[in-house]
Design an enzyme around this catalytic site. Structure first.
Site, PDB file in Angstrom:
ATOM      1  N   TYR A 184       0.818  -1.212   0.000  1.00  0.00           N
ATOM      2  CA  TYR A 184       0.000   0.000   0.000  1.00  0.00           C
ATOM      3  C   TYR A 184       0.853   1.265   0.000  1.00  0.00           C
ATOM      4  O   TYR A 184       0.372   2.349  -0.354  1.00  0.00           O
ATOM      5  CB  TYR A 184      -0.964  -0.016   1.193  1.00  0.00           C
ATOM      6  CG  TYR A 184      -2.148   0.894   1.028  1.00  0.00           C
ATOM      7  CD1 TYR A 184      -2.964   0.828  -0.098  1.00  0.00           C
ATOM      8  CD2 TYR A 184      -2.467   1.833   2.006  1.00  0.00           C
ATOM      9  CE1 TYR A 184      -4.058   1.663  -0.248  1.00  0.00           C
ATOM     10  CE2 TYR A 184      -3.566   2.670   1.865  1.00  0.00           C
ATOM     11  CZ  TYR A 184      -4.355   2.586   0.744  1.00  0.00           C
ATOM     12  OH  TYR A 184      -5.439   3.424   0.589  1.00  0.00           O
ATOM     13  N   LYS A 236      -3.564   8.263   3.663  1.00  0.00           N
ATOM     14  CA  LYS A 236      -4.915   7.983   4.154  1.00  0.00           C
ATOM     15  C   LYS A 236      -5.015   8.219   5.663  1.00  0.00           C
ATOM     16  O   LYS A 236      -6.083   8.613   6.164  1.00  0.00           O
ATOM     17  CB  LYS A 236      -5.318   6.547   3.819  1.00  0.00           C
ATOM     18  CG  LYS A 236      -5.576   6.291   2.343  1.00  0.00           C
ATOM     19  CD  LYS A 236      -6.814   7.025   1.840  1.00  0.00           C
ATOM     20  CE  LYS A 236      -7.200   6.555   0.433  1.00  0.00           C
ATOM     21  NZ  LYS A 236      -8.390   7.253  -0.086  1.00  0.00           N
TER      22      LYS A 236
END
Length: 254
Positions: A155, A162
């Site tokens: 990720y 995020k």
């Protein structure tokens, strides 16, 4: 599902019929809301406009958050058409491929800042422009992912980005709450979208989610749409500041 008749909403992030943002827009439409829908550029317009027209969208507008003035133009059009706004869905994220596919420690300054600007600060800018139009209160929703809270392999820099997005949503909830404006981050499990396909070995991530989540299934964009329709409805008027997982329970598994 929920009564959204009379409510006006802006949905940012529809790319095609598999987009989370489109799942939200469909649910809002079913519940009776009137929608403004944006598209990224001329190429994406050919995919987005037919979907927006199918939902009876009254405003179909270009919005690239990196182009100065476009966001302001969207809100000017909304103000002219409706004079108010009840909810906004922010469902956009981006990181340059080299930075996304590399280690966080190797990420470039320019790539990190661009990912943060598009994926996080754009929510803050949307909130600032939406605030004066939310005269009777409203709701802002953004889309996060479990990688903000735990390390998820591959990720990359989107994890820190995020995490910043979730934190920003909490601060916005605190600052805008006195005006009756609620803010939530929704954290879906992995699902097959264009954005997800940019992550290395994403198929393995979805397989792992199915195997380990208590419900042993992936969520759908319709699931996320139903949750979003509830959150922007008056039934959720006492909820704000949450990061709400919709992932079949995957987030609770060690």
């Amino acid at each position: 599902m929920f009564n959204l008749h009379g409510k006006k909403g802006l949905v940012v992030g529809v790319a095609n019929n598999k987009s989370i943002a489109y799942g939200c827009a469909k649910a809002f439409n079913v519940c009776g809301a009137e929608l403004a829908i944006t598209y990224l550029n001329e190429k994406s317009e050919s995919y987005v406009r037919p979907l927006a027209e199918l939902l009876g969208s009254q405003l179909i507008l270009p919005l690239d958050v990196e182009i100065d003035g476009q966001m302001e133009a969207v809100f000017e059009a909304i103000d002219k058409k409706w004079g108010k706004l009840d909810f906004v869905v922010h469902s956009i994220a981006f990181a340059p491929r080299d930075d996304l596919h590399g280690r966080v420690v190797d990420s470039s300054k320019d790539g990190f800042l661009r990912a943060m600007d598009i994926s996080c600060h754009s929510l803050i800018r949307l909130a600032k422009l939406a605030e004066p139009l939310m005269k009777d209160g409203g709701c802002l929703l953004t889309m996060s992912y479990h990688g903000a809270d735990e390390v998820v392999e591959n990720y990359g820099i989107m994890g820190p980005v995020k995490a910043a997005l979730e934190s920003a949503s909490r601060y916005l909830a605190s600052e805008l709450g006195t005006h009756g404006i609620r803010v939530h981050a929704i954290s879906p499990g992995p699902l097959a979208t264009r954005a997800g396909s940019g992550i290395l070995h994403f198929d393995e991530l979805m397989k792992d989610a199915i195997e380990r989540a208590p419900l042993h299934k992936l969520v759908s964009t319709d699931d996320i749409g139903a949750l979003s329709a509830f959150l922007v409805s008056d039934l959720a008027r006492s909820l704000t500041g949450g990061t709400i997982f919709i992932d079949g329970g995957y987030n609770i598994v060690a």
